[in-house]
Design a protein around this motif. Structure first.
Motif, PDB file in Angstrom:
ATOM      1  N   ASP A 134       0.830  -1.216   0.000  1.00 20.80           N
ATOM      2  CA  ASP A 134       0.000   0.000   0.000  1.00 20.80           C
ATOM      3  C   ASP A 134       0.859   1.259   0.000  1.00 20.80           C
ATOM      4  O   ASP A 134       0.557   2.220  -0.709  1.00 20.80           O
ATOM      5  CB  ASP A 134      -0.945   0.011   1.203  1.00 20.80           C
ATOM      6  N   GLN A 135       1.921   1.267   0.800  1.00 16.86           N
ATOM      7  CA  GLN A 135       2.826   2.421   0.831  1.00 16.86           C
ATOM      8  C   GLN A 135       3.495   2.613  -0.530  1.00 16.86           C
ATOM      9  O   GLN A 135       3.663   3.736  -0.999  1.00 16.86           O
ATOM     10  CB  GLN A 135       3.885   2.245   1.909  1.00 16.86           C
ATOM     11  N   ARG A 136       3.859   1.498  -1.157  1.00 16.44           N
ATOM     12  CA  ARG A 136       4.489   1.547  -2.474  1.00 16.44           C
ATOM     13  C   ARG A 136       3.526   2.183  -3.481  1.00 16.44           C
ATOM     14  O   ARG A 136       3.888   3.091  -4.212  1.00 16.44           O
ATOM     15  CB  ARG A 136       4.867   0.131  -2.919  1.00 16.44           C
ATOM     16  N   ARG A 137       2.292   1.721  -3.491  1.00 19.96           N
ATOM     17  CA  ARG A 137       1.289   2.216  -4.425  1.00 19.96           C
ATOM     18  C   ARG A 137       1.025   3.707  -4.208  1.00 19.96           C
ATOM     19  O   ARG A 137       0.845   4.474  -5.163  1.00 19.96           O
ATOM     20  CB  ARG A 137      -0.002   1.407  -4.267  1.00 19.96           C
ATOM     21  N   GLN A 138       1.010   4.131  -2.951  1.00 19.06           N
ATOM     22  CA  GLN A 138       0.715   5.526  -2.630  1.00 19.06           C
ATOM     23  C   GLN A 138       1.876   6.467  -2.936  1.00 19.06           C
ATOM     24  O   GLN A 138       1.675   7.663  -3.131  1.00 19.06           O
ATOM     25  CB  GLN A 138       0.347   5.661  -1.155  1.00 19.06           C
ATOM     26  N   ASN A 139       3.100   5.937  -2.980  1.00 22.25           N
ATOM     27  CA  ASN A 139       4.272   6.812  -3.083  1.00 22.25           C
ATOM     28  C   ASN A 139       5.072   6.714  -4.378  1.00 22.25           C
ATOM     29  O   ASN A 139       5.914   7.568  -4.623  1.00 22.25           O
ATOM     30  CB  ASN A 139       5.208   6.548  -1.900  1.00 22.25           C
ATOM     31  N   VAL A 140       4.848   5.693  -5.188  1.00 20.71           N
ATOM     32  CA  VAL A 140       5.715   5.488  -6.349  1.00 20.71           C
ATOM     33  C   VAL A 140       5.691   6.666  -7.312  1.00 20.71           C
ATOM     34  O   VAL A 140       6.732   7.074  -7.837  1.00 20.71           O
ATOM     35  CB  VAL A 140       5.414   4.146  -7.068  1.00 20.71           C
ATOM     36  N   ASP A 141       4.544   7.271  -7.555  1.00 21.35           N
ATOM     37  CA  ASP A 141       4.467   8.391  -8.498  1.00 21.35           C
ATOM     38  C   ASP A 141       5.154   9.638  -7.950  1.00 21.35           C
ATOM     39  O   ASP A 141       5.829  10.358  -8.680  1.00 21.35           O
ATOM     40  CB  ASP A 141       3.002   8.701  -8.842  1.00 21.35           C
TER      41      ASP A 141
END
Length: 142
Positions: free
Chosen positions: A116-123
């Motif tokens: 979830d953290q990855r999805r929220q922060n990758v962009d």
């Protein structure tokens, strides 16, 4: 050094980063908008430009690894052109972003973020990579 905004445009998200007067890059946000509703994203960029107090933008330009344009490249060009139509004083630079997502994912992995953290922060992190690339390239040209 002038403040600069970095953007990583997707079909539903816009990663945003900013630099400070010393040239350090900071993630601002991952802005989410309805699929392909770029007008909402463009207006948000104009709001961020006003809030940060800059006209200089580094916009990620997605190319295939071969260097050829992708479908998303055309969207980015249209996004840039439409932004300039909304505010002709903007100074928008296209930045080759072929490896920005790879670098962003490596950074996330090193930080031990969950899915979830990855999805929220990758962009947002990809926007940081794009902006850092732009700033370093600009410095090397001096």
């Amino acid at each position: 050094m002038n403040k600069v905004i970095g953007l990583d445009l997707g079909t539903r998200t816009l990663g945003i980063a900013k630099s400070d007067v010393l040239g350090f890059v900071h993630g601002v946000e991952t802005f989410r908008f309805p699929p392909n509703q770029y007008i909402i994203a463009r207006q948000h960029v104009l709001d961020v430009v006003k809030e940060i107090g800059t006209k200089e933008i580094a916009l990620g330009y997605p190319l295939h690894l071969s260097g050829e344009q992708s479908e998303m490249s055309e969207n980015v060009i249209r996004f840039r052109d439409d932004l300039l139509a909304m505010d002709s004083t903007l100074d928008i630079h296209l930045v080759d972003e072929r490896l920005s997502s790879v670098t962003a994912n490596q950074s996330i992995s090193q930080r031990g973020m969950n899915h979830d953290q990855r999805r929220q922060n990758v962009d947002k992190i990809a926007a940081c990579v794009i902006l850092d690339t732009y700033i370093r390239t600009k410095e090397n040209k001096r």
